[in-house]
Motif scaffolding. Structure first.
Motif, mmCIF file in Angstrom:
data_model
loop_
_atom_site.group_PDB
_atom_site.id
_atom_site.type_symbol
_atom_site.label_atom_id
_atom_site.label_comp_id
_atom_site.label_asym_id
_atom_site.label_seq_id
_atom_site.Cartn_x
_atom_site.Cartn_y
_atom_site.Cartn_z
ATOM 1 N N ARG A 11 64.186 -11.817 49.486
ATOM 2 C CA ARG A 11 63.982 -10.682 48.598
ATOM 3 C C ARG A 11 63.260 -9.537 49.285
ATOM 4 O O ARG A 11 63.080 -8.503 48.683
ATOM 5 C CB ARG A 11 63.184 -11.116 47.360
ATOM 6 C CG ARG A 11 63.985 -11.993 46.418
ATOM 7 C CD ARG A 11 63.185 -12.361 45.194
ATOM 8 N NE ARG A 11 63.983 -13.155 44.272
ATOM 9 C CZ ARG A 11 64.775 -12.652 43.326
ATOM 10 N NH1 ARG A 11 64.866 -11.356 43.180
ATOM 11 N NH2 ARG A 11 65.467 -13.432 42.535
ATOM 12 N N THR A 64 74.867 -11.266 47.082
ATOM 13 C CA THR A 64 73.627 -10.764 46.500
ATOM 14 C C THR A 64 73.686 -10.962 44.990
ATOM 15 O O THR A 64 74.753 -11.168 44.412
ATOM 16 C CB THR A 64 73.404 -9.270 46.795
ATOM 17 O OG1 THR A 64 74.404 -8.497 46.114
ATOM 18 C CG2 THR A 64 73.447 -8.982 48.284
ATOM 19 N N GLU A 65 72.507 -10.897 44.379
ATOM 20 C CA GLU A 65 72.447 -10.903 42.922
ATOM 21 C C GLU A 65 73.095 -9.619 42.406
ATOM 22 O O GLU A 65 72.856 -8.531 42.943
ATOM 23 C CB GLU A 65 70.993 -10.981 42.473
ATOM 24 C CG GLU A 65 70.807 -11.363 41.030
ATOM 25 C CD GLU A 65 71.196 -12.813 40.757
ATOM 26 O OE1 GLU A 65 72.272 -12.987 40.146
ATOM 27 O OE2 GLU A 65 70.455 -13.733 41.140
ATOM 28 N N THR A 67 72.616 -7.835 39.901
ATOM 29 C CA THR A 67 71.686 -6.824 39.375
ATOM 30 C C THR A 67 70.540 -6.508 40.320
ATOM 31 O O THR A 67 69.693 -5.673 40.009
ATOM 32 C CB THR A 67 71.100 -7.302 38.038
ATOM 33 O OG1 THR A 67 70.451 -8.576 38.244
ATOM 34 C CG2 THR A 67 72.192 -7.451 36.992
ATOM 35 N N ASP A 68 70.528 -7.171 41.495
ATOM 36 C CA ASP A 68 69.414 -6.973 42.426
ATOM 37 C C ASP A 68 69.882 -7.234 43.852
ATOM 38 O O ASP A 68 69.875 -8.366 44.325
ATOM 39 C CB ASP A 68 68.259 -7.922 42.070
ATOM 40 C CG ASP A 68 67.075 -7.778 43.021
ATOM 41 O OD1 ASP A 68 67.085 -6.860 43.872
ATOM 42 O OD2 ASP A 68 66.127 -8.587 42.907
ATOM 43 N N ALA A 71 68.079 -9.557 46.389
ATOM 44 C CA ALA A 71 68.124 -11.019 46.270
ATOM 45 C C ALA A 71 69.469 -11.478 46.822
ATOM 46 O O ALA A 71 70.517 -11.114 46.297
ATOM 47 C CB ALA A 71 67.966 -11.439 44.818
ATOM 48 N N TRP A 72 69.448 -12.276 47.882
ATOM 49 C CA TRP A 72 70.694 -12.603 48.550
ATOM 50 C C TRP A 72 70.684 -14.038 49.039
ATOM 51 O O TRP A 72 69.632 -14.679 49.136
ATOM 52 C CB TRP A 72 70.944 -11.663 49.730
ATOM 53 C CG TRP A 72 69.988 -11.868 50.883
ATOM 54 C CD1 TRP A 72 68.725 -11.366 51.012
ATOM 55 C CD2 TRP A 72 70.230 -12.658 52.046
ATOM 56 N NE1 TRP A 72 68.160 -11.791 52.200
ATOM 57 C CE2 TRP A 72 69.066 -12.583 52.848
ATOM 58 C CE3 TRP A 72 71.306 -13.410 52.504
ATOM 59 C CZ2 TRP A 72 68.953 -13.238 54.081
ATOM 60 C CZ3 TRP A 72 71.204 -14.063 53.720
ATOM 61 C CH2 TRP A 72 70.033 -13.967 54.504
ATOM 62 N N LEU A 79 72.142 -18.020 43.368
ATOM 63 C CA LEU A 79 71.970 -16.782 42.605
ATOM 64 C C LEU A 79 72.491 -16.951 41.178
ATOM 65 O O LEU A 79 73.418 -17.739 40.933
ATOM 66 C CB LEU A 79 72.708 -15.640 43.298
ATOM 67 C CG LEU A 79 72.330 -15.409 44.767
ATOM 68 C CD1 LEU A 79 73.299 -14.421 45.419
ATOM 69 C CD2 LEU A 79 70.903 -14.906 44.880
ATOM 70 N N ALA A 80 71.917 -16.221 40.257
ATOM 71 C CA ALA A 80 72.329 -16.321 38.853
ATOM 72 C C ALA A 80 73.717 -15.728 38.652
ATOM 73 O O ALA A 80 74.590 -16.336 38.019
ATOM 74 C CB ALA A 80 71.309 -15.617 37.965
ATOM 75 N N PRO A 82 76.164 -14.175 41.318
ATOM 76 C CA PRO A 82 76.420 -13.769 42.704
ATOM 77 C C PRO A 82 77.530 -12.745 42.813
ATOM 78 O O PRO A 82 78.518 -12.796 42.077
ATOM 79 C CB PRO A 82 76.828 -15.078 43.385
ATOM 80 C CG PRO A 82 77.384 -15.910 42.276
ATOM 81 C CD PRO A 82 76.588 -15.558 41.056
ATOM 82 N N GLU A 83 77.364 -11.820 43.749
ATOM 83 C CA GLU A 83 78.372 -10.791 44.018
ATOM 84 C C GLU A 83 78.618 -10.762 45.525
ATOM 85 O O GLU A 83 77.685 -10.571 46.313
ATOM 86 C CB GLU A 83 77.886 -9.435 43.530
ATOM 87 C CG GLU A 83 78.927 -8.342 43.588
ATOM 88 C CD GLU A 83 78.442 -7.064 42.924
ATOM 89 O OE1 GLU A 83 77.826 -6.233 43.631
ATOM 90 O OE2 GLU A 83 78.642 -6.915 41.712
#
Length: 376
Positions: A11, A64-65, A67-68, A71-72, A79-80, A82-83
């Motif tokens: 993070r 990464t998250e 929305t964030d 966070a990766w 991750l809640a 993941p993208e």
């Protein structure tokens, strides 16, 4: 794909938290500064100087998250929401930026020189592969044979007993003078493995799952035998013109290009999505994938091939690769045509059979997808 292991989420974006798979942070920095898409690696991804990066061919997946972006992880399950970071991009709090694009060189006019370049690139990429803890996924085709013939590592094939892949691998291993470990599949193996593949990849469509099944079950057996790395022939079909739709361009409606080289480019651009599936599948089975045929040297040599060295006038595919590796692969293996893994192993057929036995008939839309979802 790389020899490095481990997965981490981070993070904090500062130099002390640089973490990259597949290359050093310094190599990534130089490649970024130079815009060099092929800096001599087998792909890379991770955090460097406040950005999450992924190489031009997407050989290392990273997420990464949603929305964030600070966070990766290399594992989407960390991750809640993941993208995926797109291939060739760097992601930061400012958004995504394209850093690297694959080159599109003019075709090499000298066919012999083109083959020599492919031969040198493949040979060096394979020979530079460390064999400690390594097994080889071997289907008996030219791609895996190019690895198996030069690597001192055990060979594994997975398939149903009467499958084309098992028969081809037996014959090819015999011609190479190598022992072969056969993973004979059953319906129980499929039913057990499908939920694990879905958990690792997040995918439930029948095509992705059927492709992943053989990889997963070979890797699982190799891991149980004490190996933590698996050499695979991924990338050869895309780079060297192995698909029928490429060979039939521009007549094949599945490609938009009007030349074999253009169609090859289209399928190469599908690699990031395919490699994400394959890497996550293999890691989910307990091994780290090693893909010598995706080394930057091999990619550069393949992209410079003229169309006639991808597909001959007679329709022979992966022509330059076959000519290149016949120096160490016997001709009956180097020039053998092979089915796609999901068909050659009979996994696709048997997955369909299981779906129908479970009541998901072919008249239903996406009947195998529905069956896969029922197992999760």
């Amino acid at each position: 794909m790389t020899d490095a292991a481990g997965s981490a989420a981070g993070r904090s974006f500062d130099a002390a938290n640089d973490r990259v798979r597949g290359a050093s942070a310094d190599i990534v920095r130089r490649a970024s500064a130079d815009g060099d898409p092929l800096p001599g690696t087998v792909g890379f991804a991770g955090a460097v100087d406040g950005r999450i990066v992924r190489d031009a061919l997407g050989r290392q997946p990273v997420f990464t998250e949603a929305t964030d972006p600070t966070a990766w992880s290399f594992d989407p399950n960390d991750l809640a929401v993941p993208e995926t970071v797109p291939a060739g991009h760097a992601r930061s709090t400012a958004g995504d930026e394209r850093v690297w694009s694959l080159p599109d060189p003019d075709p090499e006019p000298d066919d012999r020189a083109a083959v020599r370049r492919v031969r040198g690139a493949v040979r060096s990429a394979v020979d530079d592969t460390a064999t400690e803890g390594l097994a080889v996924a071997f289907s008996g085709g030219v791609d895996s044979a190019a690895l198996a013939a030069r690597l001192d590592a055990p060979l594994y094939v997975a398939g149903f007993p009467e499958s084309h892949d098992v028969a081809a691998a037996r014959t090819a291993a015999s011609k190479l003078g190598r022992d072969l470990r056969i993973v004979e599949l059953s319906h129980e193996d499929i039913e057990r493995a499908v939920p694990e593949i879905v958990a690792a990849t997040g995918r439930t469509n029948a095509m992705d799952v059927s492709i992943a099944l053989s990889l997963f079950l070979v890797a699982e057996r190799a891991a149980a035998d004490g190996f933590d790395r698996l050499a695979v022939g991924q990338g050869a079909d895309e780079l060297f013109g192995g698909y029928a739709k490429v060979a039939r361009a521009p007549e094949d409606e599945r490609v938009a290009a009007d030349t074999v080289r253009g169609a090859r480019r289209e399928v190469v651009e599908t690699l990031p999505d395919q490699l994400e599936r394959d890497v996550l599948t293999l890691r989910g089975a307990g091994v780290e994938p090693v893909a010598p045929l995706l080394h930057d040297r091999v990619v550069a040599a393949a992209l410079a091939l003229p169309g006639r060295m991808l597909v001959t006038e007679r329709g022979e595919r992966k022509w330059a690769l076959r000519l290149a590796v016949r120096e160490w692969v016997p001709d009956p293996v180097a020039f053998r045509e092979k089915k796609a893994v999901q068909y050659g192993s009979l996994v696709s057929r048997e997955l369909d059979r299981l779906a129908r036995q479970a009541g998901y008939k072919r008249r239903m839309d996406d009947h195998v997808d529905r069956y896969v979802e029922s197992l999760v």
